[in-house]
Design an enzyme around this catalytic site. Structure first.
Site, short mmCIF file in Angstrom:
data_model
loop_
_atom_site.label_atom_id
_atom_site.label_comp_id
_atom_site.label_asym_id
_atom_site.label_seq_id
_atom_site.Cartn_x
_atom_site.Cartn_y
_atom_site.Cartn_z
N ASN A 7 0.76 -1.52 0.04
CA ASN A 7 -0.24 0.18 0.07
C ASN A 7 0.84 1.31 -0.43
O ASN A 7 1.27 1.34 1.15
CB ASN A 7 -0.90 0.19 0.94
CG ASN A 7 -1.66 1.21 1.91
OD1 ASN A 7 -1.94 1.97 0.70
ND2 ASN A 7 -2.52 0.90 2.78
N ARG A 90 -2.39 -2.05 -3.17
CA ARG A 90 -4.20 -0.87 -2.98
C ARG A 90 -3.86 -0.05 -3.61
O ARG A 90 -2.88 0.87 -3.62
CB ARG A 90 -3.75 -0.62 -1.65
CG ARG A 90 -5.53 0.36 -0.73
CD ARG A 90 -5.17 1.14 -0.37
NE ARG A 90 -6.47 1.74 0.86
CZ ARG A 90 -6.76 2.26 1.90
NH1 ARG A 90 -5.42 2.51 2.47
NH2 ARG A 90 -7.99 2.51 1.46
N HIS A 179 -12.26 4.23 0.47
CA HIS A 179 -12.41 3.19 1.20
C HIS A 179 -13.37 1.65 0.62
O HIS A 179 -13.84 0.79 1.63
CB HIS A 179 -13.72 3.14 2.47
CG HIS A 179 -12.80 4.17 3.20
ND1 HIS A 179 -12.73 5.02 4.57
CD2 HIS A 179 -11.25 4.56 3.98
CE1 HIS A 179 -12.39 5.93 4.86
NE2 HIS A 179 -11.12 5.58 4.18
N ARG A 240 -10.65 16.31 8.05
CA ARG A 240 -10.77 16.21 6.54
C ARG A 240 -13.18 17.50 7.28
O ARG A 240 -13.70 16.74 8.08
CB ARG A 240 -11.50 15.54 5.37
CG ARG A 240 -10.45 15.41 5.39
CD ARG A 240 -10.70 14.40 4.30
NE ARG A 240 -9.45 13.36 3.46
CZ ARG A 240 -9.63 12.71 3.71
NH1 ARG A 240 -10.37 11.34 4.06
NH2 ARG A 240 -7.91 11.70 3.82
N GLU A 384 -8.09 -4.79 5.38
CA GLU A 384 -8.24 -4.40 3.78
C GLU A 384 -7.42 -5.03 3.13
O GLU A 384 -6.79 -5.20 2.46
CB GLU A 384 -8.09 -2.65 3.39
CG GLU A 384 -9.20 -2.15 3.59
CD GLU A 384 -9.12 -0.71 4.86
OE1 GLU A 384 -7.88 -0.30 5.89
OE2 GLU A 384 -9.09 0.27 3.17
#
Ligand code: ADP
Length: 400
Positions: A7, A90, A179, A240, A384
């Protein structure tokens, strides 16, 4: 099969070597400060973390150091690199062309490259990681697992923005969602764990981590999700803002003499619960502690975060005309009982009741609702890397 899951971020690279037969992690770690100086953290299963400072001008040197660590005589977990059977990457953005994981070939590389515009921080780094693995382990299959692909089943009414069509046609401006690997994994595991019928199921997954998003999964497929063209839309996150009136941008830009990209940096990096807590922290452990000590800004941050999650759940119940199960995942979803409790306090109208004792648990799959609750609520850790490993094995086996 030994699958190396990679990743890559712009200056970092996380990895896990997973034995797909046992689904256990043989070794894991990360490279940090790529392009600056370089630091490798490596940990074999059951062993201590090793930290090595070493120059990593690019992702190629970083991967090369990871591979050396994996075959190192003392703490390596492989005798030779021949034992790596496949690499799963990923990848952030696959645009509209990629709807599922793919074995990487020239066409897939071209799509990842085309989508650099949509994922300017991640896609170039993902490509560097892919190219480095191809160079250092020639002939091994590489698979790309995209953050956006699970959401490609959304219908146009969910993914189109109500702005002039020419922007959609010329620049592919639409909701993509992120996601996706986690939403797919967790919704699939929830269907199994809760004994639902996949082809007749309505599941809402709240992936609440530093980045947070929520999705409506109808009959195993994504029907809607909260993140948009970029991961800025939707829930309030660590730093965010999530949803806001776009006119706020111009208003603050004019008042403060900022340009749009400076303002977007503020909305991505200096907003969210960090801002609502008056810059106390973006970490819910700190926020909870401060709230318990009477800090009102921390309380507001937790309340606003939870309220936004509850509102999205309500809207996705409407989108699917019902819900069978709601699942919390991600660092906050898995650990922050106060967030789960506050979210569920808005959902009594759905006949949901929470098991207070269960809400103290963490770190495993468990049911949070009481047996008589009309909707099942569960907490399920996401994984993940394992999802990437499973897709990689499936594609490599199918190609044999
Ligand atoms: P990401 O993958 O987006 O970086 P994670 O899913 O790992 O994020 O979630 C990290 C966040 O989870 C932390 O910032 C923190 O807010 C929250 N978190 C982790 N552990 C706990 C805990 N024990 N209690 C409350 N919140 C926690």
């Amino acid at each position: 099969m030994n699958v190396l899951v990679v990743n890559c971020g712009s200056s970092s690279l996380k990895f896990q070597l997973i034995n797909s037969d046992t689904e256990e992690v043989s070794a894991k770690g990360l490279c940090e400060r790529i392009g600056i100086d370089g630091r490798l953290v490596y940990q074999p299963a059951g062993g201590e973390k090793e930290i090595t400072e070493a120059p990593m001008p690019t992702h190629t040197e970083a991967i090369s150091l990871v591979l050396k660590a994996l075959v190192n005589e003392k703490t390596g977990v492989l005798k030779s690199l021949d034992e790596v059977d496949a690499i799963g990457h990923r990848v952030l953005h696959g645009g509209s062309k990629i709807t599922e994981s793919r074995i990487i070939d020239d066409e897939v590389i071209a799509v990842i490259d085309e989508c650099c515009d949509l994922g300017p921080l991640h896609n170039p780094a993902n490509l560097m990681g892919i190219r480095a693995c191809m160079e250092l382990m020639p002939g091994k299959p590489n698979v790309a697992v995209f953050d956006t692909s699970f959401h490609q089943s959304m219908p146009p009414k969910a993914y189109r923005y109500a702005i002039p069509t020419e922007y959609y046609e010329k620049y592919a401006v639409r909701k993509y969602g992120f996601h996706g690997t986690s939403h797919k994994f967790v919704s699939g595991e929830a269907i199994r764990f809760l004994g639902l019928d996949k082809d007749n199921s309505k599941v809402i997954v709240a992936h609440l981590g530093n980045g947070a998003s929520i999705s409506a999964v109808l009959n195993g497929k994504c029907a809607d999700t909260s993140m948009g063209l970029t991961p800025l839309e939707g829930l309030i996150m660590g730093t965010r803002s999530g949803d806001l009136d776009p006119a706020v941008l111009e208003y603050i830009c004019n008042k403060e003499g900022l340009n749009v990209s400076q303002m977007l940096t503020i909305l991505n990096k200096k907003s969210g619960v960090m801002a609502l807590s008056n810059n106390l922290s973006s970490d819910f452990r700190d926020l909870e502690e401060a709230m318990d000590n009477g800090n009102e800004a921390a309380r507001l941050a937790i309340e606003a975060f939870s309220y936004r999650v509850a509102k999205y759940i309500g809207s996705y119940v409407a989108a699917m005309n019902g819900v069978d199960a709601i699942v919390f995942t991600g660092g906050i979803g898995e650990n922050a009982g106060v967030v789960r409790k506050t979210v569920l306090s808005y959902l009594g109208y759905l006949g949901i009741t929470m098991d207070e004792a269960a809400n103290k648990k963490r770190g495993e799959n468990f049911i949070l609702s009481t047996p008589d609750s009309k909707v099942k609520v569960a907490v399920m850790p996401t994984n993940e890397e394992l999802a990437i490993c499973r897709d990689t094995v499936e594609l490599v086996n199918a190609a044999k």
